[in-house]
Design an enzyme around this catalytic site. Structure first.
Site, PDB file in Angstrom:
ATOM      1  N   ASP B 136       1.109  -1.305   0.084  1.00 59.89           N
ATOM      2  CA  ASP B 136       0.127  -0.021   0.445  1.00 59.89           C
ATOM      3  C   ASP B 136       0.871   1.377   0.102  1.00 59.89           C
ATOM      4  O   ASP B 136       1.635   1.254   0.748  1.00 59.89           O
ATOM      5  CB  ASP B 136      -0.717  -0.208   0.713  1.00 59.89           C
ATOM      6  CG  ASP B 136      -2.337   0.849   0.856  1.00 59.89           C
ATOM      7  OD1 ASP B 136      -2.490   1.077  -0.144  1.00 59.89           O
ATOM      8  OD2 ASP B 136      -2.535   1.777   2.631  1.00 59.89           O
ATOM      9  N   HIS B 143      -4.371  13.925   1.033  1.00 57.73           N
ATOM     10  CA  HIS B 143      -4.196  13.302   2.523  1.00 57.73           C
ATOM     11  C   HIS B 143      -2.915  13.254   3.027  1.00 57.73           C
ATOM     12  O   HIS B 143      -3.610  13.291   4.649  1.00 57.73           O
ATOM     13  CB  HIS B 143      -4.883  11.351   1.642  1.00 57.73           C
ATOM     14  CG  HIS B 143      -4.411  10.896   2.701  1.00 57.73           C
ATOM     15  ND1 HIS B 143      -5.610  10.471   3.178  1.00 57.73           N
ATOM     16  CD2 HIS B 143      -3.514   9.436   2.817  1.00 57.73           C
ATOM     17  CE1 HIS B 143      -5.459   9.151   4.846  1.00 57.73           C
ATOM     18  NE2 HIS B 143      -4.291   8.867   3.883  1.00 57.73           N
ATOM     19  N   GLU B 208     -10.470   3.874   3.105  1.00 53.68           N
ATOM     20  CA  GLU B 208      -9.951   4.692   2.239  1.00 53.68           C
ATOM     21  C   GLU B 208     -10.104   4.691   0.803  1.00 53.68           C
ATOM     22  O   GLU B 208      -9.928   3.524   0.780  1.00 53.68           O
ATOM     23  CB  GLU B 208      -8.873   3.960   3.029  1.00 53.68           C
ATOM     24  CG  GLU B 208      -7.930   5.283   4.145  1.00 53.68           C
ATOM     25  CD  GLU B 208      -6.584   4.717   4.726  1.00 53.68           C
ATOM     26  OE1 GLU B 208      -5.864   3.943   3.870  1.00 53.68           O
ATOM     27  OE2 GLU B 208      -6.006   5.394   4.862  1.00 53.68           O
ATOM     28  N   GLU B 210      -9.336   4.615  -2.653  1.00 49.85           N
ATOM     29  CA  GLU B 210      -7.774   3.771  -3.362  1.00 49.85           C
ATOM     30  C   GLU B 210      -8.010   3.157  -5.162  1.00 49.85           C
ATOM     31  O   GLU B 210      -9.425   2.543  -4.734  1.00 49.85           O
ATOM     32  CB  GLU B 210      -7.119   3.589  -2.528  1.00 49.85           C
ATOM     33  CG  GLU B 210      -7.009   3.816  -0.905  1.00 49.85           C
ATOM     34  CD  GLU B 210      -5.402   2.953   0.194  1.00 49.85           C
ATOM     35  OE1 GLU B 210      -4.087   2.891  -0.872  1.00 49.85           O
ATOM     36  OE2 GLU B 210      -5.423   3.108   0.576  1.00 49.85           O
ATOM     37  N   ASP B 242      -8.884   0.678   1.513  1.00 46.50           N
ATOM     38  CA  ASP B 242      -8.114   0.045   1.929  1.00 46.50           C
ATOM     39  C   ASP B 242      -9.165   0.403   3.819  1.00 46.50           C
ATOM     40  O   ASP B 242      -8.434   1.696   4.543  1.00 46.50           O
ATOM     41  CB  ASP B 242      -6.992   0.887   2.309  1.00 46.50           C
ATOM     42  CG  ASP B 242      -6.059   0.520   3.139  1.00 46.50           C
ATOM     43  OD1 ASP B 242      -6.077  -0.569   4.499  1.00 46.50           O
ATOM     44  OD2 ASP B 242      -4.957   1.359   3.565  1.00 46.50           O
ATOM     45  N   ARG B 246      -8.630   3.864  13.001  1.00 48.77           N
ATOM     46  CA  ARG B 246      -7.642   4.637  12.631  1.00 48.77           C
ATOM     47  C   ARG B 246      -7.061   5.100  14.741  1.00 48.77           C
ATOM     48  O   ARG B 246      -6.138   5.496  15.147  1.00 48.77           O
ATOM     49  CB  ARG B 246      -8.696   6.101  13.129  1.00 48.77           C
ATOM     50  CG  ARG B 246      -8.711   6.376  11.452  1.00 48.77           C
ATOM     51  CD  ARG B 246      -7.626   6.574  10.961  1.00 48.77           C
ATOM     52  NE  ARG B 246      -8.264   6.578   8.966  1.00 48.77           N
ATOM     53  CZ  ARG B 246      -7.432   6.277   8.118  1.00 48.77           C
ATOM     54  NH1 ARG B 246      -6.067   6.262   8.851  1.00 48.77           N
ATOM     55  NH2 ARG B 246      -8.074   6.431   7.184  1.00 48.77           N
ATOM     56  N   GLN B 249      -4.413   2.302  15.253  1.00 48.66           N
ATOM     57  CA  GLN B 249      -3.331   2.661  14.435  1.00 48.66           C
ATOM     58  C   GLN B 249      -2.026   4.013  15.281  1.00 48.66           C
ATOM     59  O   GLN B 249      -1.454   3.900  15.149  1.00 48.66           O
ATOM     60  CB  GLN B 249      -3.796   3.032  12.656  1.00 48.66           C
ATOM     61  CG  GLN B 249      -2.368   3.585  11.942  1.00 48.66           C
ATOM     62  CD  GLN B 249      -3.839   4.713  10.255  1.00 48.66           C
ATOM     63  OE1 GLN B 249      -4.823   4.471  10.211  1.00 48.66           O
ATOM     64  NE2 GLN B 249      -2.727   5.009   9.776  1.00 48.66           N
ATOM     65  N   LYS B 262      -4.708  -1.866   9.877  1.00 47.11           N
ATOM     66  CA  LYS B 262      -5.308  -1.868   8.345  1.00 47.11           C
ATOM     67  C   LYS B 262      -5.254  -3.651   7.977  1.00 47.11           C
ATOM     68  O   LYS B 262      -5.230  -4.484   6.398  1.00 47.11           O
ATOM     69  CB  LYS B 262      -3.422  -1.532   7.531  1.00 47.11           C
ATOM     70  CG  LYS B 262      -3.719  -0.194   7.673  1.00 47.11           C
ATOM     71  CD  LYS B 262      -4.105   0.751   7.172  1.00 47.11           C
ATOM     72  CE  LYS B 262      -3.895   1.656   7.025  1.00 47.11           C
ATOM     73  NZ  LYS B 262      -4.703   2.999   6.236  1.00 47.11           N
ATOM     74  N   THR B 266      -9.074  -5.609   3.723  1.00 46.93           N
ATOM     75  CA  THR B 266      -8.962  -4.761   2.204  1.00 46.93           C
ATOM     76  C   THR B 266      -9.471  -5.120   0.801  1.00 46.93           C
ATOM     77  O   THR B 266      -9.564  -5.964   0.585  1.00 46.93           O
ATOM     78  CB  THR B 266      -7.583  -4.366   2.043  1.00 46.93           C
ATOM     79  OG1 THR B 266      -6.851  -4.154   3.354  1.00 46.93           O
ATOM     80  CG2 THR B 266      -7.035  -3.518   0.857  1.00 46.93           C
ATOM     81  N   GLU B 373     -10.212  12.427   7.037  1.00 45.35           N
ATOM     82  CA  GLU B 373      -9.821  14.024   7.541  1.00 45.35           C
ATOM     83  C   GLU B 373     -12.016  14.771   6.560  1.00 45.35           C
ATOM     84  O   GLU B 373     -11.081  16.025   6.880  1.00 45.35           O
ATOM     85  CB  GLU B 373      -9.314  14.298   5.469  1.00 45.35           C
ATOM     86  CG  GLU B 373      -7.700  12.879   5.475  1.00 45.35           C
ATOM     87  CD  GLU B 373      -7.711  12.877   3.294  1.00 45.35           C
ATOM     88  OE1 GLU B 373      -7.262  14.253   2.666  1.00 45.35           O
ATOM     89  OE2 GLU B 373      -7.970  11.843   3.300  1.00 45.35           O
TER      90      GLU B 373
END
Ligand SMILES: [Ca+2]
Ligand SMILES: [Ca+2]
Ligand SMILES: [Mg+2]
Ligand SMILES: [Mg+2]
Ligand code: NI
Lengths: 428, 428
Positions: B136, B143, B208, B210, B242, B246, B249, B262, B266, B373
């Site tokens: 990844d 971002h 996420e 992606e 993904d 948080r 993380q 993570k 996915t 975000e």
């Protein structure tokens, strides 16, 4: 403990006494097809041949699964689970005992001995398992502390999470190779001046002395392997050299961790030593000042193994030095704890996955598991037998790990060697 | 551009016009064995059946490789290389053209149409490729900037290496699943008070947005894929979610990067859109203030694709919101540049490896590719159609990505959907 005596000659200094019985993948000039083998003294028992010649005829537990011994990797054997590994190991031990219960199988079968017992020197080793995913942990606390002083400063070398969980990162499965595979010095980005990278061959190439564990149990995504089941998830151990490009690592690792600095090659020793063989050498690891959270609390306090590890370097011109001696007990978390943590969020393990311990370092001089620590980040040179100096690895250097438990009196349980020679960088 | 007209009804709003021809792995109730399929409008062409009924009889380039269409994954097809993908795509396009050169193959063969064209709704999708390794990246610069403000502070949101190399980390291949697979909320360690973790279900679960690229070219360990060859190493693209925990993380990522936050799942969209289909939508990505080092200099400046991406959320009670709209051009490095960087040190790629772009965010309101975000780290709630609020994902929420290039006039080249629904955490 008295050694197990065999009708077959096993040199006392061999890593592969009857107390061991590890498993690997072999091929020979006569038969280039990879298959399972068990080293015994200076020889390897070719399990495909042994099976084809009714070697397991007297073992009803194993018979329905005999096909696994002719496969290209240990994965199917590993997937049978620890109780079956245990039966197979004990049966092979018994076949080689002075007073074997099964003399007709091999002791009195000179023809099969001649065919199925190949001199170790004539055997080519292959990667023992097909690795779906590889994770490298960082639970050698002395290593983390020493590196923390270099990278984070002496006030705060250990991050706040460190004692609470086995810190680790996902590695690159495709780059794991068997001992003996040459390692090419990697190209990459290194900082020429502050914040100003150039593309260059790595100038600070290092080894990392680690233990690796292969997983023999799968879990479904979303369903953890709980700590009480996690011991049965470890097939066995190997030695592992996590070759590291320190200059590339230093520049690339913010904020997502090491990447190209670690994915150009990781070497493992060829013989997987089963947990059963290591259990007599179980020992406590490093004490933890923090209370471990319930999901990682392991009943067995002796959850490490007293494996005596050694790292030797030989230069292209033949100069040598022993650059590390350390015990594998210098770890903060055990492999079952790593499995419990790795899967607590539901991450799926597959049979054949590889877990690295992280670099193993002691506290005394001469016990550091990598050059970054022993040369204090490239400041204090190491002197080889003929006067050559090393801060990091040079082209043509061969790094060889060895690891062994027990004594010759009781029969050694060893890992053999994990070695690799540095090739010069490509000209790009 | 005039659309390619077909004898077969293709709704104008379909992502799967004749300009597309993506590839995936399907099964049906009638035939549960996974095999290759190509969506065309509201139907899927069953390539195993098509092949078995002489669908490729007129194509000498493809004929010797026909077996790949009946395999369980796209890996063997991918391994044939981009020139062959191109021939297969153009041939299938031709078979469906109004003025097809091969009317006897399908246009005039009602029996085969009935058998080999399955309604999309009746098809089950499977993971399109077997993934050896998954990486990844983090090349969505907006971002990285927005997260940098949250994690590193507003003075210095972007790390010094960021513009010089595609920052990335190794991910967990075993946790990649196809769209539609439910995602269980992970357990893990989260910081209850400063430096004091508890074990808890994730409380800050995020998506996420992606793009993912599948690799179709292998290299030997120690031998890079150079930038000029790297374009041919990309088989095609998918959308990728993904999923990210948080709070886990935040606590675990020092110093080696994200791990359990993570690896619990996915998701990828089921249809791999070939690079050939995307080339008409090639566009420049984000400008880079730094000079790129030679090993990543790509001749083609239009090295991104103007894919219009959208993220929709549907709550358990059926309330909805579109939470992101953004173009896939908001990236700093291209997939070929990621391949060149990933292999510059010799890391081996295998066919089927997956590369994620990193979260794609724009600069305008409503263009953020994750909740971290758009809610400013859980401070500003997002309102759903019926008034429900979200800072992060709740149990029962379904997140659906869609992505499409072009216009109905010219024929859409779309990715379909990538969706997943959050299951409640297990009780441990
Ligand atoms: Ca390591
Ligand atoms: Ca990501
Ligand atoms: Mg490595
Ligand atoms: Mg993920
Ligand atoms: Ni079996």
């Amino acid at each position: 403990m008295a050694p197990l005596r065999s009708w077959f000659p096993i040199p006392p200094a061999s890593h592969f006494s009857l107390a061991n019985i590890p498993f690997g993948i072999i091929s020979t000039t006569a038969n280039p097809k990879p298959r399972l083998g068990v080293p015994i003294g200076d020889h390897v028992l070719d399990l495909a041949l042994f099976t084809a010649n009714n070697g397991f005829a007297r073992q009803s537990t194993i018979q329905p699964h005999q096909h696994v011994f002719s496969e290209l990797t240990l994965n199917s054997f590993a997937a049978l689970g620890r109780p079956v590994h245990s039966v197979v190991r004990k049966y092979i031990q018994d076949v080689f005992l002075e007073n074997t219960s099964y003399p007709e199988i091999l002791k009195d079968n000179a023809a099969l001995q001649k065919e199925a017992l190949v001199p170790l020197k004539e055997v080519t080793n292959h990667l023992p398992l097909e690795i779906g995913d590889y994770t490298d942990f960082f639970v050698g606390r002395n290593h983390a502390y020493n590196c923390g002083i270099l990278f984070r400063g002496p006030e705060n070398p250990i991050a706040p999470n460190y004692d609470h969980l086995p810190v680790g990162y996902h590695g690159r499965a495709s780059s794991v190779v068997v001992s003996g595979t040459p390692i090419r010095r990697p190209f990459g980005q290194i900082e020429a001046e502050k914040n100003n990278p150039i593309q260059s061959p790595c100038l600070r190439l290092d080894f990392e002395m680690e233990m690796g564990a292969f997983v023999c149990k799968a879990n479904k995504m979303g369903e953890p392997i709980l700590i009480d089941e996690a011991e049965d998830a470890i097939f066995g151990l190997v030695m592992m050299n996590d070759w590291s490009a320190r200059d590339i690592q230093f520049w690339e690792s913010t904020p997502l961790g090491p990447f190209n600095s670690k994915n150009f090659g990781t070497s493992v020793s060829p013989w997987v030593v089963l947990i059963d063989a290591l259990e007599p050498f179980a020992a406590k690891g490093l004490p933890n000042a923090q209370q471990t959270l319930p999901y990682m609390q392991q009943k067995n306090e002796k959850n490490q193994y007293d494996i005596k590890l050694k790292v030797d370097l030989t230069s292209q011109s033949g100069q040598t030095a022993t650059v590390c001696k350390v015990s594998a007990t210098e770890l903060l978390f055990s492999f079952p704890q790593m499995v419990a943590h790795h899967t607590i969020g539901g991450c799926p393990m597959r049979v054949g996955d590889l877990l690295g311990s992280g670099t193993i370092s002691g506290n005394e001089p001469g016990s550091c598991g990598c050059f970054l620590e022993s040369t204090q980040g490239g400041k204090v040179g190491i002197t080889l037998s003929g006067g050559e100096k090393r801060m990091f690895l040079e082209d043509g250097d061969t790094v060889t790990f060895s690891g062994v438990c027990g004594t010759e009196d009781g029969g050694l349980v060893g890992f053999g060697e994990c070695s690799g020679t540095i090739l010069p960088a490509l000209k790009l």
